[in-house]
Design a protein around this motif. Structure first.
Motif, PDB file in Angstrom:
ATOM      1  N   ARG A 218     -64.026 -72.186  44.243  1.00 46.12           N
ATOM      2  CA  ARG A 218     -64.635 -73.411  45.181  1.00 46.12           C
ATOM      3  C   ARG A 218     -64.661 -74.571  44.314  1.00 46.12           C
ATOM      4  NH1 ARG A 218     -66.193 -72.093  50.006  1.00 46.12           N
ATOM      5  NH2 ARG A 218     -67.590 -73.821  50.227  1.00 46.12           N
TER       6      ARG A 218
ATOM      7  N   GLY B 237     -54.110 -72.927  49.195  1.00 53.41           N
ATOM      8  CA  GLY B 237     -55.757 -72.760  49.126  1.00 53.41           C
ATOM      9  C   GLY B 237     -56.390 -73.084  50.846  1.00 53.41           C
ATOM     10  N   ARG B 238     -57.370 -72.869  50.922  1.00 49.45           N
ATOM     11  CA  ARG B 238     -58.254 -73.681  52.234  1.00 49.45           C
ATOM     12  C   ARG B 238     -58.902 -74.543  52.036  1.00 49.45           C
ATOM     13  NH1 ARG B 238     -61.554 -68.702  52.764  1.00 49.45           N
ATOM     14  NH2 ARG B 238     -63.264 -70.625  53.258  1.00 49.45           N
TER      15      ARG B 238
ATOM     16  N   MET C 268     -63.098 -65.813  43.955  1.00 47.94           N
ATOM     17  CA  MET C 268     -62.806 -67.191  44.786  1.00 47.94           C
ATOM     18  C   MET C 268     -63.277 -68.338  43.934  1.00 47.94           C
ATOM     19  SD  MET C 268     -63.966 -68.511  48.425  1.00 47.94           S
ATOM     20  CE  MET C 268     -64.757 -66.948  48.943  1.00 47.94           C
TER      21      MET C 268
ATOM     22  N   HIS D   9     -56.265 -71.689  39.223  1.00 48.04           N
ATOM     23  CA  HIS D   9     -57.524 -71.359  40.028  1.00 48.04           C
ATOM     24  C   HIS D   9     -56.535 -70.512  41.116  1.00 48.04           C
ATOM     25  CE1 HIS D   9     -60.335 -73.243  37.804  1.00 48.04           C
ATOM     26  NE2 HIS D   9     -59.671 -74.356  37.697  1.00 48.04           N
ATOM     27  N   THR D  10     -55.214 -70.918  41.689  1.00 50.17           N
ATOM     28  CA  THR D  10     -54.800 -70.296  42.592  1.00 50.17           C
ATOM     29  C   THR D  10     -54.336 -68.767  42.275  1.00 50.17           C
ATOM     30  OG1 THR D  10     -52.610 -71.153  41.686  1.00 50.17           O
ATOM     31  CG2 THR D  10     -53.719 -72.402  43.561  1.00 50.17           C
TER      32      THR D  10
ATOM     33  N   GLY E 185     -56.838 -66.012  43.165  1.00 47.35           N
ATOM     34  CA  GLY E 185     -56.952 -65.484  44.541  1.00 47.35           C
ATOM     35  C   GLY E 185     -57.395 -66.644  45.541  1.00 47.35           C
ATOM     36  N   ASP E 186     -58.628 -66.518  46.365  1.00 45.51           N
ATOM     37  CA  ASP E 186     -58.897 -67.865  47.292  1.00 45.51           C
ATOM     38  C   ASP E 186     -59.294 -68.764  46.513  1.00 45.51           C
ATOM     39  OD1 ASP E 186     -58.214 -65.827  49.318  1.00 45.51           O
ATOM     40  OD2 ASP E 186     -60.362 -64.834  49.259  1.00 45.51           O
ATOM     41  N   LEU E 187     -58.508 -69.927  46.976  1.00 46.87           N
ATOM     42  CA  LEU E 187     -59.188 -71.306  46.420  1.00 46.87           C
ATOM     43  C   LEU E 187     -59.256 -71.920  47.613  1.00 46.87           C
ATOM     44  CD1 LEU E 187     -58.881 -73.833  44.621  1.00 46.87           C
ATOM     45  CD2 LEU E 187     -56.415 -74.156  45.396  1.00 46.87           C
ATOM     46  N   VAL E 188     -60.662 -72.659  47.608  1.00 46.72           N
ATOM     47  CA  VAL E 188     -61.234 -73.451  48.652  1.00 46.72           C
ATOM     48  C   VAL E 188     -61.529 -74.767  47.997  1.00 46.72           C
ATOM     49  CG1 VAL E 188     -63.064 -73.683  50.323  1.00 46.72           C
ATOM     50  CG2 VAL E 188     -62.250 -71.284  49.647  1.00 46.72           C
TER      51      VAL E 188
END
Length: 162
Positions: free
Chosen positions: A3, A60-61, A1, A31-32, A35-38
């Motif tokens: 951040r 992303g979130r 992930m 960064h996408t 996986g999970d991008l915050v």
């Protein structure tokens, strides 16, 4: 992930906005794939909001870090309320700093919360020293001191309003 947090200028010229928007999309792309991008943002006008939109556009979130309980009422201009509210509503998580009123201490705490919750910082920054404590240059210096990687995003032709 991944951040990623944002720091940057709020006084971007109208011609600079599309340049920054495109540069942020390009910078987020690697960064996408992880996986999970915050993305962490204080949702201030300018760089913070452009970053928040780019994170959401990339799938992303978004996590909002607001400096104070009165931030919206005290600091968001009437013509910017709709955009601010839209981003706030799309945030997966909203954290308020323990301040009733926006001010230097509230902004410092919000910057600290962003820096403490990321593994990379994007800086929409012209490279000039901060005009006072708590500016973009100070956030970049704080991140570098902590060993947080900083990606400076300032495309050719970008400018700030004077």
């Amino acid at each position: 992930m991944a951040r990623i947090g944002i720091t940057g200028h709020s006084n971007l010229t109208a011609d600079t906005v599309p340049l920054i928007r495109a540069a942020l999309a390009t910078a987020l792309a690697p960064h996408t794939a992880e996986g999970d991008l915050v993305g962490l943002s204080c949702l201030a006008r300018g760089a913070d909001q452009l970053f928040a939109e780019a994170v959401l556009d990339a799938g992303g979130r978004l996590e909002a870090v607001l400096p104070s309980a009165d931030y919206r009422e005290a600091k968001v201009r009437a013509d910017e309320l709709e955009r601010f509210d839209r981003l706030l509503l799309r945030s997966a998580f909203v954290r308020y700093m323990p301040h009733r009123s926006a001010g230097k201490a509230a902004y410092a705490d919000a910057n600290e919360a962003v820096l403490g919750g990321i593994d990379r910082l994007f800086a929409v920054w012209d490279g000039k020293p901060a005009g006072g404590r708590g500016g973009t240059g100070d956030a970049v210096e704080a991140a570098r001191t902590r060993g947080v990687p900083v990606d400076v995003i300032w495309p050719e032709g970008a400018a700030r309003e004077r």
